[in-house]
Design a protein around this motif. Structure first.
Motif, PDB file in Angstrom:
ATOM      1  N   VAL A   9       0.938  -1.259   0.151  1.00 51.12           N
ATOM      2  CA  VAL A   9      -0.078   0.015  -0.072  1.00 51.12           C
ATOM      3  C   VAL A   9       0.885   1.177  -0.028  1.00 51.12           C
ATOM      4  CG1 VAL A   9      -1.957  -1.062   1.198  1.00 51.12           C
ATOM      5  CG2 VAL A   9      -0.229  -0.010   2.560  1.00 51.12           C
ATOM      6  N   THR A  10       0.339   2.404  -0.719  1.00 48.90           N
ATOM      7  CA  THR A  10       0.978   3.544  -0.489  1.00 48.90           C
ATOM      8  C   THR A  10       0.468   4.659  -0.136  1.00 48.90           C
ATOM      9  OG1 THR A  10       0.703   4.039  -3.028  1.00 48.90           O
ATOM     10  CG2 THR A  10       2.699   2.829  -2.497  1.00 48.90           C
ATOM     11  N   GLY A  11       1.001   5.952   0.144  1.00 48.66           N
ATOM     12  CA  GLY A  11       0.287   7.096   0.622  1.00 48.66           C
ATOM     13  C   GLY A  11      -0.004   6.802   2.175  1.00 48.66           C
ATOM     14  N   ASN A  12       0.246   8.125   2.852  1.00 48.80           N
ATOM     15  CA  ASN A  12       0.078   8.196   3.975  1.00 48.80           C
ATOM     16  C   ASN A  12      -1.357   7.634   4.669  1.00 48.80           C
ATOM     17  OD1 ASN A  12       2.589   9.305   5.101  1.00 48.80           O
ATOM     18  ND2 ASN A  12       1.880  11.264   4.569  1.00 48.80           N
ATOM     19  N   ALA A  13      -2.575   7.792   4.121  1.00 52.02           N
ATOM     20  CA  ALA A  13      -3.564   7.471   4.575  1.00 52.02           C
ATOM     21  C   ALA A  13      -3.818   5.987   4.628  1.00 52.02           C
ATOM     22  CB  ALA A  13      -5.021   8.047   3.585  1.00 52.02           C
ATOM     23  N   ALA A  14      -3.328   5.176   3.446  1.00 51.03           N
ATOM     24  CA  ALA A  14      -3.394   3.724   3.306  1.00 51.03           C
ATOM     25  C   ALA A  14      -2.383   3.329   4.300  1.00 51.03           C
ATOM     26  CB  ALA A  14      -2.886   3.430   2.102  1.00 51.03           C
ATOM     27  N   LYS A  15      -1.086   3.862   4.838  1.00 46.68           N
ATOM     28  CA  LYS A  15      -0.248   3.583   5.814  1.00 46.68           C
ATOM     29  C   LYS A  15      -0.843   3.579   7.090  1.00 46.68           C
ATOM     30  CE  LYS A  15       4.018   5.171   7.855  1.00 46.68           C
ATOM     31  NZ  LYS A  15       5.072   6.090   8.181  1.00 46.68           N
ATOM     32  N   HIS A  16      -1.483   4.897   7.342  1.00 52.90           N
ATOM     33  CA  HIS A  16      -2.056   4.895   8.793  1.00 52.90           C
ATOM     34  C   HIS A  16      -3.241   4.033   8.856  1.00 52.90           C
ATOM     35  CE1 HIS A  16      -0.601   9.326   8.723  1.00 52.90           C
ATOM     36  NE2 HIS A  16       0.233   8.452   9.081  1.00 52.90           N
ATOM     37  N   ALA A  17      -3.837   3.654   8.041  1.00 53.55           N
ATOM     38  CA  ALA A  17      -5.092   2.660   7.941  1.00 53.55           C
ATOM     39  C   ALA A  17      -4.378   1.161   8.239  1.00 53.55           C
ATOM     40  CB  ALA A  17      -5.813   2.478   6.680  1.00 53.55           C
ATOM     41  N   ALA A  18      -3.142   1.004   7.625  1.00 49.71           N
ATOM     42  CA  ALA A  18      -2.586  -0.282   8.053  1.00 49.71           C
ATOM     43  C   ALA A  18      -2.106  -0.354   9.439  1.00 49.71           C
ATOM     44  CB  ALA A  18      -1.332  -0.557   7.223  1.00 49.71           C
ATOM     45  N   PHE A  19      -1.685   0.616   9.943  1.00 51.21           N
ATOM     46  CA  PHE A  19      -1.227   0.764  11.256  1.00 51.21           C
ATOM     47  C   PHE A  19      -2.361   0.516  12.196  1.00 51.21           C
ATOM     48  CE2 PHE A  19       3.111   2.930  11.809  1.00 51.21           C
ATOM     49  CZ  PHE A  19       3.446   2.707  10.707  1.00 51.21           C
ATOM     50  N   ARG A  20      -3.399   1.176  11.968  1.00 51.72           N
ATOM     51  CA  ARG A  20      -4.750   1.049  12.729  1.00 51.72           C
ATOM     52  C   ARG A  20      -5.294  -0.568  12.798  1.00 51.72           C
ATOM     53  NH1 ARG A  20      -6.202   5.923  10.288  1.00 51.72           N
ATOM     54  NH2 ARG A  20      -7.632   5.114   8.768  1.00 51.72           N
ATOM     55  N   ARG A  21      -4.889  -1.260  11.677  1.00 53.68           N
ATOM     56  CA  ARG A  21      -5.598  -2.525  11.464  1.00 53.68           C
ATOM     57  C   ARG A  21      -4.607  -3.811  12.219  1.00 53.68           C
ATOM     58  NH1 ARG A  21      -8.964  -5.501   8.973  1.00 53.68           N
ATOM     59  NH2 ARG A  21      -8.483  -7.413   8.055  1.00 53.68           N
ATOM     60  N   ALA A  22      -3.239  -3.126  12.024  1.00 54.84           N
ATOM     61  CA  ALA A  22      -2.012  -4.402  12.418  1.00 54.84           C
ATOM     62  C   ALA A  22      -2.195  -4.975  13.753  1.00 54.84           C
ATOM     63  CB  ALA A  22      -0.793  -3.853  11.978  1.00 54.84           C
ATOM     64  N   HIS A  23      -1.853  -6.277  13.873  1.00 54.20           N
ATOM     65  CA  HIS A  23      -1.701  -6.864  15.294  1.00 54.20           C
ATOM     66  C   HIS A  23      -0.255  -6.764  15.681  1.00 54.20           C
ATOM     67  CE1 HIS A  23      -5.392  -8.710  13.873  1.00 54.20           C
ATOM     68  NE2 HIS A  23      -5.891  -8.344  15.057  1.00 54.20           N
ATOM     69  N   ALA A  24       0.646  -6.627  14.748  1.00 57.13           N
ATOM     70  CA  ALA A  24       2.018  -6.738  14.923  1.00 57.13           C
ATOM     71  C   ALA A  24       2.929  -6.237  13.779  1.00 57.13           C
ATOM     72  CB  ALA A  24       2.690  -8.129  15.191  1.00 57.13           C
ATOM     73  N   ALA A  25       4.157  -6.086  14.027  1.00 58.51           N
ATOM     74  CA  ALA A  25       5.023  -5.389  12.900  1.00 58.51           C
ATOM     75  C   ALA A  25       6.482  -6.043  13.076  1.00 58.51           C
ATOM     76  CB  ALA A  25       4.911  -3.857  13.211  1.00 58.51           C
ATOM     77  N   LEU A  26       7.077  -6.052  11.513  1.00 57.98           N
ATOM     78  CA  LEU A  26       8.655  -6.579  11.600  1.00 57.98           C
ATOM     79  C   LEU A  26       8.989  -5.178  10.941  1.00 57.98           C
ATOM     80  CD1 LEU A  26      10.862  -8.319  11.987  1.00 57.98           C
ATOM     81  CD2 LEU A  26      10.199  -9.369   9.680  1.00 57.98           C
ATOM     82  N   ALA A  27       9.965  -4.437  11.614  1.00 61.98           N
ATOM     83  CA  ALA A  27      10.223  -3.139  11.101  1.00 61.98           C
ATOM     84  C   ALA A  27      11.538  -2.718  11.041  1.00 61.98           C
ATOM     85  CB  ALA A  27       9.357  -2.089  11.788  1.00 61.98           C
ATOM     86  N   ALA A  28      12.225  -1.730  10.219  1.00 62.46           N
ATOM     87  CA  ALA A  28      13.578  -1.080  10.268  1.00 62.46           C
ATOM     88  C   ALA A  28      13.617  -0.170  11.455  1.00 62.46           C
ATOM     89  CB  ALA A  28      13.960  -0.724   9.101  1.00 62.46           C
ATOM     90  N   SER A  29      14.675   0.051  11.889  1.00 61.49           N
ATOM     91  CA  SER A  29      14.717   0.958  13.021  1.00 61.49           C
ATOM     92  C   SER A  29      14.681   2.425  12.515  1.00 61.49           C
ATOM     93  CB  SER A  29      16.327   0.700  13.691  1.00 61.49           C
ATOM     94  OG  SER A  29      16.469   1.650  14.733  1.00 61.49           O
TER      95      SER A  29
END
Length: 398
Positions: free
Chosen positions: A257-277
């Motif tokens: 997904v791209t764009g801030n709106a889609a990113k924030h929606a993904a954050f609000r939906r997610a249960h966990a994350a694997l991320a870069a520092s």
């Protein structure tokens, strides 16, 4: 405006888009306080130009990260440093505000201080002296008069290290809770159907180079123990095509997904994350998303890490912002060779289930609001503007 009201001139120097956003918000607050009484000059992006700044050149000329990228563009960057210094000196502003991007902005400030010591300098966003090269704090006090910090522990750090006078003005993320936090039904319970994992390999090419392949291998193994897992991968637009190409052959396909709106929606939906520092760890924490954080050092910083075993200069035990702010390590981090399925899969399994490990992270994240909010209820830009106004009313140094 009456004829007796004083006009002010403020010079800004920013080096990338994040600084442009901070600068534009600061300018908007200043314009509300002193409508029609401020002129701007210096270097900024599109948002700052909308607030009244005509930039010397496009900040894309200097918005590079990583030693290899910097070396490739070094002649242009050096030219832009001296061009910016000359322009600030000629403008003779009432104050110079440098925002983030210390490799560029601080080089400008040092030269301005030498040639025009009467111009006050305000730094906005502290370099990470609490993690790397703490000696920078004392050196900054020579050419930075006031420092605006966006992390609550930084004023005390600079006090102890002999840095410039530092003011905590709040972090921009704490003002965006409605974008980052899920409302009822957005984040399903762990027991309700599919679980959602966020994959965040970084926003820069160098980060993607070092992490994306490892993340794909980790997903392939994780899929065996957590089947029917939804994978969301927010990508910045400039990296989308590359990430799509490099993930096309993965055994487990993420939804990109791209764009801030889609990113924030993904954050609000997610249960966990694997991320870069990086700052994304603080975004995830404020969103209430448990995470595992990864980082692979480039060859230059890998050498520094090796040297660090003999001559340590790092002053904290974590590279993860939520851990540093909370004062304890609740988010696990994996560095270099630790970024592998054998290490990551067991942690992700625990974060995608109702475990004590998950509950400890979620509980700790709930403390961030109290720690990071400004006590007087002002916004970040209002708090920053108050410091700038104080310097303006004091006048230029003599």
């Amino acid at each position: 405006m009456t004829g007796g009201e004083r006009m002010f001139k403020i010079a800004f120097v920013v080096g990338e888009e994040s600084g442009d956003l901070l600068g534009s918000r600061l300018m908007a607050s200043l314009n509300r306080v002193l409508p029609g009484r401020i002129t701007y000059c210096g270097l900024g992006g599109e948002r700052m130009e909308e607030q009244g700044l005509k930039s010397l050149f496009d900040i894309s000329d200097i918005a590079v990260m990583g030693l290899t990228a910097v070396l490739a563009r070094l002649p242009l960057i050096v030219k832009r440093v001296y061009q910016t210094v000359d322009a600030v000196i000629e403008a003779n502003p009432d104050v110079l505000v440098i925002i983030d991007s210390p490799d560029f902005t601080h080089n400008v400030a040092k030269r301005v201080r030498k040639r025009a010591p009467h111009i006050p300098v305000i730094g906005y966003v502290s370099p990470s002296v609490w993690a790397w090269r703490p000696g920078r704090a004392k050196k900054m006090s020579v050419y930075v008069d006031e420092l605006l910090a966006i992390l609550p522990f930084e004023p005390e750090v600079h006090r102890k290290l002999g840095g410039p006078r530092t003011h905590y003005v709040g972090h921009p993320l704490i003002e965006r809770l409605e974008e980052l936090r899920s409302s009822a039904g957005e984040r399903p319970a762990l027991t309700d159907g599919r679980k959602t994992l966020l994959l965040l390999p970084g926003s820069r090419g160098s980060e993607v180079d070092r992490l994306l392949k490892d993340f794909g291998q980790t997903l392939e193994v994780l899929d065996r123990s957590v089947p029917d897992l939804e994978i969301l991968l927010p990508a910045v637009p400039r990296m989308e095509a590359r990430i799509r190409a490099e993930t096309a052959g993965w055994a487990v396909q993420p939804e990109i997904v791209t764009g801030n709106a889609a990113k924030h929606a993904a954050f609000r939906r997610a249960h966990a994350a694997l991320a870069a520092s990086g700052t994304v760890s603080l975004e995830l924490a404020i969103s209430g998303v448990p995470m595992a954080i990864c980082y692979r050092l480039d060859w230059f910083y890998r050498r520094l890490k090796d040297i660090n075993r003999i001559f340590p200069f790092a002053s904290v035990s974590s590279m993860v912002l939520p851990n540093i702010i909370l004062g304890r390590n609740v988010v696990p981090e994996f560095l270099d060779d630790e970024v592998c399925p054998e290490k990551l899969v067991p942690v992700l399994e625990s974060l995608l289930a109702d475990t004590q490990v998950r509950q400890e992270q979620v509980s700790a994240f709930s403390e961030l609001d109290t720690i990071m909010r400004l006590p007087d209820g002002r916004s970040q830009s209002e708090a920053a503007a108050a410091v700038v106004m104080d310097v303006l009313t004091r006048g230029k140094a003599t």
